[in-house]
Design a protein around this motif. Structure first.
Motif, PDB file in Angstrom:
ATOM      1  N   UNK A   7       0.824  -1.208   0.000  1.00 10.65           N
ATOM      2  CA  UNK A   7       0.000   0.000   0.000  1.00 10.65           C
ATOM      3  C   UNK A   7       0.855   1.253   0.000  1.00 10.65           C
ATOM      4  N   UNK A   8       1.889   1.254   0.807  1.00 13.58           N
ATOM      5  CA  UNK A   8       2.787   2.412   0.870  1.00 13.58           C
ATOM      6  C   UNK A   8       3.486   2.624  -0.469  1.00 13.58           C
ATOM      7  N   UNK A   9       3.873   1.529  -1.113  1.00 13.03           N
ATOM      8  CA  UNK A   9       4.532   1.631  -2.417  1.00 13.03           C
ATOM      9  C   UNK A   9       3.599   2.265  -3.453  1.00 13.03           C
ATOM     10  N   UNK A  22       6.761  15.315  -0.473  1.00 13.36           N
ATOM     11  CA  UNK A  22       6.877  14.984   0.949  1.00 13.36           C
ATOM     12  C   UNK A  22       6.045  13.745   1.279  1.00 13.36           C
ATOM     13  N   UNK A  23       4.847  13.672   0.758  1.00 12.29           N
ATOM     14  CA  UNK A  23       4.014  12.492   0.977  1.00 12.29           C
ATOM     15  C   UNK A  23       4.694  11.253   0.396  1.00 12.29           C
ATOM     16  N   UNK A  24       5.275  11.393  -0.777  1.00 11.24           N
ATOM     17  CA  UNK A  24       5.987  10.282  -1.397  1.00 11.24           C
ATOM     18  C   UNK A  24       7.159   9.826  -0.525  1.00 11.24           C
ATOM     19  N   UNK A  25       7.880  10.772   0.053  1.00 18.08           N
ATOM     20  CA  UNK A  25       9.017  10.437   0.920  1.00 18.08           C
ATOM     21  C   UNK A  25       8.542   9.703   2.173  1.00 18.08           C
ATOM     22  N   UNK A  26       7.461  10.185   2.779  1.00 14.45           N
ATOM     23  CA  UNK A  26       6.928   9.513   3.963  1.00 14.45           C
ATOM     24  C   UNK A  26       6.495   8.079   3.619  1.00 14.45           C
ATOM     25  N   UNK A  27       5.907   7.916   2.442  1.00 12.06           N
ATOM     26  CA  UNK A  27       5.490   6.575   2.025  1.00 12.06           C
ATOM     27  C   UNK A  27       6.696   5.671   1.816  1.00 12.06           C
ATOM     28  N   UNK A  28       7.770   6.221   1.277  1.00 12.94           N
ATOM     29  CA  UNK A  28       8.999   5.435   1.108  1.00 12.94           C
ATOM     30  C   UNK A  28       9.523   4.987   2.471  1.00 12.94           C
ATOM     31  N   UNK A  32       9.802   1.100   3.662  1.00 11.91           N
ATOM     32  CA  UNK A  32      11.058   0.504   4.130  1.00 11.91           C
ATOM     33  C   UNK A  32      10.887  -0.135   5.504  1.00 11.91           C
ATOM     34  N   UNK A  33      10.163   0.521   6.387  1.00 17.11           N
ATOM     35  CA  UNK A  33       9.911  -0.045   7.718  1.00 17.11           C
ATOM     36  C   UNK A  33       9.142  -1.354   7.613  1.00 17.11           C
ATOM     37  N   UNK A  34       8.128  -1.356   6.774  1.00 13.44           N
ATOM     38  CA  UNK A  34       7.308  -2.561   6.624  1.00 13.44           C
ATOM     39  C   UNK A  34       8.130  -3.701   6.015  1.00 13.44           C
ATOM     40  N   UNK A  39       6.765  -3.092  12.121  1.00 13.14           N
ATOM     41  CA  UNK A  39       5.426  -2.505  12.087  1.00 13.14           C
ATOM     42  C   UNK A  39       5.248  -1.429  13.159  1.00 13.14           C
ATOM     43  N   UNK A  40       6.022  -1.499  14.210  1.00 14.68           N
ATOM     44  CA  UNK A  40       5.952  -0.462  15.245  1.00 14.68           C
ATOM     45  C   UNK A  40       6.381   0.884  14.657  1.00 14.68           C
ATOM     46  N   UNK A  41       7.480   0.899  13.918  1.00 12.01           N
ATOM     47  CA  UNK A  41       7.947   2.125  13.268  1.00 12.01           C
ATOM     48  C   UNK A  41       6.961   2.567  12.189  1.00 12.01           C
ATOM     49  N   UNK A  42       6.405   1.622  11.458  1.00 16.58           N
ATOM     50  CA  UNK A  42       5.428   1.948  10.415  1.00 16.58           C
ATOM     51  C   UNK A  42       4.214   2.647  11.026  1.00 16.58           C
TER      52      UNK A  42
END
Length: 71
Positions: A7-9, A22-28, A32-34, A39-42
């Motif tokens: 979903x993030x991708x 900025x939204x694209x960077x947050x999704x990246x 990466x966290x996922x 999942x805690x960081x995500x």
């Protein structure tokens, strides 16, 4: 975690296509966290995505209204 990454991708790519860098960077970041199964960081990053998504939606809506008024 795999569904979060997918979903993030997707949102990352769509955001980049409309110039929402900025939204694209947050999704990246959340992707990466996922992928690391963190999942805690995500979850922590999700609030940033939610806020920025709202800003992008507002900006795009304003742009559509402006274009419609010029037509």
């Amino acid at each position: 975690a795999p569904e979060i990454a997918r979903s993030a991708h997707s949102l990352k790519s769509c955001s980049a296509n409309v110039g929402a860098t900025l939204l694209s960077r947050y999704c990246a970041d959340i992707e990466a966290s996922a992928r690391r199964s963190d999942t805690k960081e995500a979850r922590k990053l999700f609030a940033r995505i939610e806020t920025e998504h709202g800003r992008v939606q507002s900006a795009l809506s304003a742009e559509v209204e402006l274009l419609a008024s010029e037509a």
